[in-house]
Design an enzyme around this catalytic site. Structure first.
Site, short mmCIF file in Angstrom:
data_model
loop_
_atom_site.label_atom_id
_atom_site.label_comp_id
_atom_site.label_asym_id
_atom_site.label_seq_id
_atom_site.Cartn_x
_atom_site.Cartn_y
_atom_site.Cartn_z
N ARG A 149 -9.27 1.29 9.10
CA ARG A 149 -8.95 -0.13 9.17
C ARG A 149 -10.02 -0.83 9.94
O ARG A 149 -9.98 -2.14 10.45
CB ARG A 149 -7.86 0.13 10.23
CG ARG A 149 -6.42 -0.63 9.27
CD ARG A 149 -5.35 -0.37 10.27
NE ARG A 149 -4.08 -0.95 9.87
CZ ARG A 149 -3.01 -0.45 9.42
NH1 ARG A 149 -2.89 0.95 8.95
NH2 ARG A 149 -2.10 -1.05 9.38
N ARG A 169 11.27 -2.43 10.81
CA ARG A 169 10.40 -1.54 11.67
C ARG A 169 10.34 -2.57 12.93
O ARG A 169 10.29 -3.88 12.67
CB ARG A 169 9.17 -1.52 10.94
CG ARG A 169 8.88 -0.22 10.21
CD ARG A 169 7.54 -0.14 9.51
NE ARG A 169 6.40 -0.55 9.96
CZ ARG A 169 5.53 -0.47 9.52
NH1 ARG A 169 5.01 -0.06 8.43
NH2 ARG A 169 4.27 -0.94 10.09
N LYS A 229 0.78 -1.30 -0.12
CA LYS A 229 -0.04 -0.14 -0.23
C LYS A 229 0.86 1.38 0.09
O LYS A 229 0.74 2.17 -0.81
CB LYS A 229 -0.81 -0.16 1.29
CG LYS A 229 -1.93 -1.13 1.28
CD LYS A 229 -2.75 -0.74 2.59
CE LYS A 229 -2.15 -0.64 3.78
NZ LYS A 229 -1.59 -2.07 4.35
N ARG A 260 -0.63 -8.70 13.29
CA ARG A 260 -1.33 -7.89 12.40
C ARG A 260 -1.98 -8.29 11.38
O ARG A 260 -2.90 -7.70 10.99
CB ARG A 260 0.06 -7.08 11.74
CG ARG A 260 0.59 -6.03 13.00
CD ARG A 260 1.85 -5.48 12.45
NE ARG A 260 1.96 -4.61 11.17
CZ ARG A 260 2.83 -4.69 10.38
NH1 ARG A 260 4.18 -5.11 10.55
NH2 ARG A 260 2.86 -3.96 9.23
N ARG A 271 11.27 -6.97 4.89
CA ARG A 271 11.05 -5.40 4.81
C ARG A 271 11.88 -4.61 5.62
O ARG A 271 12.02 -4.60 6.72
CB ARG A 271 9.57 -4.78 5.11
CG ARG A 271 9.56 -3.63 4.86
CD ARG A 271 7.94 -3.11 4.84
NE ARG A 271 7.17 -3.17 6.08
CZ ARG A 271 5.86 -2.89 6.04
NH1 ARG A 271 5.41 -2.47 5.07
NH2 ARG A 271 5.35 -2.92 7.42
P1 AMP Z 1 0.98 0.73 8.99
O1 AMP Z 1 2.15 1.43 8.78
O2 AMP Z 1 -0.25 1.10 8.15
O3 AMP Z 1 1.26 -0.71 8.96
O4 AMP Z 1 0.51 0.89 10.48
C1 AMP Z 1 1.18 0.65 11.66
C2 AMP Z 1 0.43 0.23 12.85
O5 AMP Z 1 -0.05 1.77 13.27
C3 AMP Z 1 -0.67 -0.57 12.97
O6 AMP Z 1 -0.28 -1.84 13.05
C4 AMP Z 1 -1.50 0.04 14.06
O7 AMP Z 1 -0.88 -0.51 15.38
C5 AMP Z 1 -1.25 1.68 13.94
N1 AMP Z 1 -2.17 2.11 12.83
C6 AMP Z 1 -2.16 2.70 11.60
N2 AMP Z 1 -3.31 3.04 11.23
C7 AMP Z 1 -4.09 2.72 12.00
C8 AMP Z 1 -5.76 3.09 11.94
N3 AMP Z 1 -6.28 3.36 10.81
N4 AMP Z 1 -6.40 2.49 13.07
C9 AMP Z 1 -5.75 1.85 13.96
N5 AMP Z 1 -4.41 1.75 14.14
C10 AMP Z 1 -3.59 2.09 13.12
#
Ligand code: AMP
Length: 214
Positions: free
Chosen positions: A89, A160, A15, A171, A128
């Site tokens: 989400r 990360r 994404k 996740r 990653r």
């Molecule tokens: P990402 O970089 O999009 O994979 O997000 C990393 C982490 O941020 C996720 O595993 C969640 O802990 C938190 N996070 C990001 N976006 C959201 C969202 N829309 N709702 C809840 N948690 C989020």
């Protein structure tokens, strides 16, 4: 003209990579909730402190925290439009976004879904690496072995801390339980959802998305 977009898909579907490319081609702002949260955690802000432990465990940050952050971001009109990456989400977030956009008379033009099988995702996520300076995303095999630095800006490249295998599995579970209802929510609006197969080259996926947007 497409202006306001959402990109959905499981963690590791690509994404972030696609959102940057699409934002560039279409000329919209890239808004990644994950990047915003990581930035807040890094700076030790109140938002960051609320989010930190959930993120580390691979769990979702509570809806109220995320919704506060997004409504701040969208409170001033973004004339160029936007692509939301990592949001919504949960069904509650999707419903709240619909209400917010309605209040502001903003139209959501397309929702892009990148689909990838889970077993591929675990491999991708544990390999990653990201640049701590510019956010560029790499796979471990692509990193220059001599410099171990980012090709784009020379920044330091790290994994990360939520890309460890156990956290990755959590996740993915969270995605299948809490985020797949969001796909159903958008699939009810005719012509809104574009679904693309994410198990192909980055450029092939971008081309298919761009076709769907035109
Ligand atoms: P990402 O970089 O999009 O994979 O997000 C990393 C982490 O941020 C996720 O595993 C969640 O802990 C938190 N996070 C990001 N976006 C959201 C969202 N829309 N709702 C809840 N948690 C989020």
């Amino acid at each position: 003209m497409v202006k306001n977009l959402i990109i959905l898909g499981p963690p590791g579907a690509g994404k972030g990579t696609q959102a940057v490319k699409i934002a560039d081609s279409v000329g919209v702002q890239h808004l990644s909730t994950g990047d915003l949260l990581r930035d807040a955690v890094g700076k030790g802000t109140e938002l960051g402190n609320k989010a930190k432990d959930f993120m580390k465990q691979g769990l979702l940050v509570p809806d109220e925290v995320i919704l506060g952050m997004i409504s701040d971001k969208l409170s001033e009109p973004i004339a160029s439009g936007w692509i939301l990456d990592g949001f919504p989400r949960t069904l509650k977030q999707a419903e709240a976004l619909s209400r917010l956009l309605k209040e502001k008379d903003i139209e959501l033009n397309k929702v892009i879904l990148i689909d990838v099988a889970s077993k591929i995702l675990v491999k991708r996520l544990t390999g990653r690496r990201v640049c701590t300076n510019c956010g560029a995303i790499y796979n471990i095999v692509e990193i220059d072995k001599n410099t171990q630095k980012c090709d784009k800006c020379g920044g330091e490249i790290i994994a990360r801390n939520d890309d460890k295998e156990e956290t990755v599995r959590r996740r993915l579970e969270v995605y299948f339980e809490q985020t797949t209802p969001v796909i159903d929510f958008y699939s009810k609006s005719k012509g809104l959802l574009i679904s693309v197969d994410g198990d192909r080259s980055i450029d092939d996926i971008t081309s298919e998305i761009m076709e769907g947007l035109s």
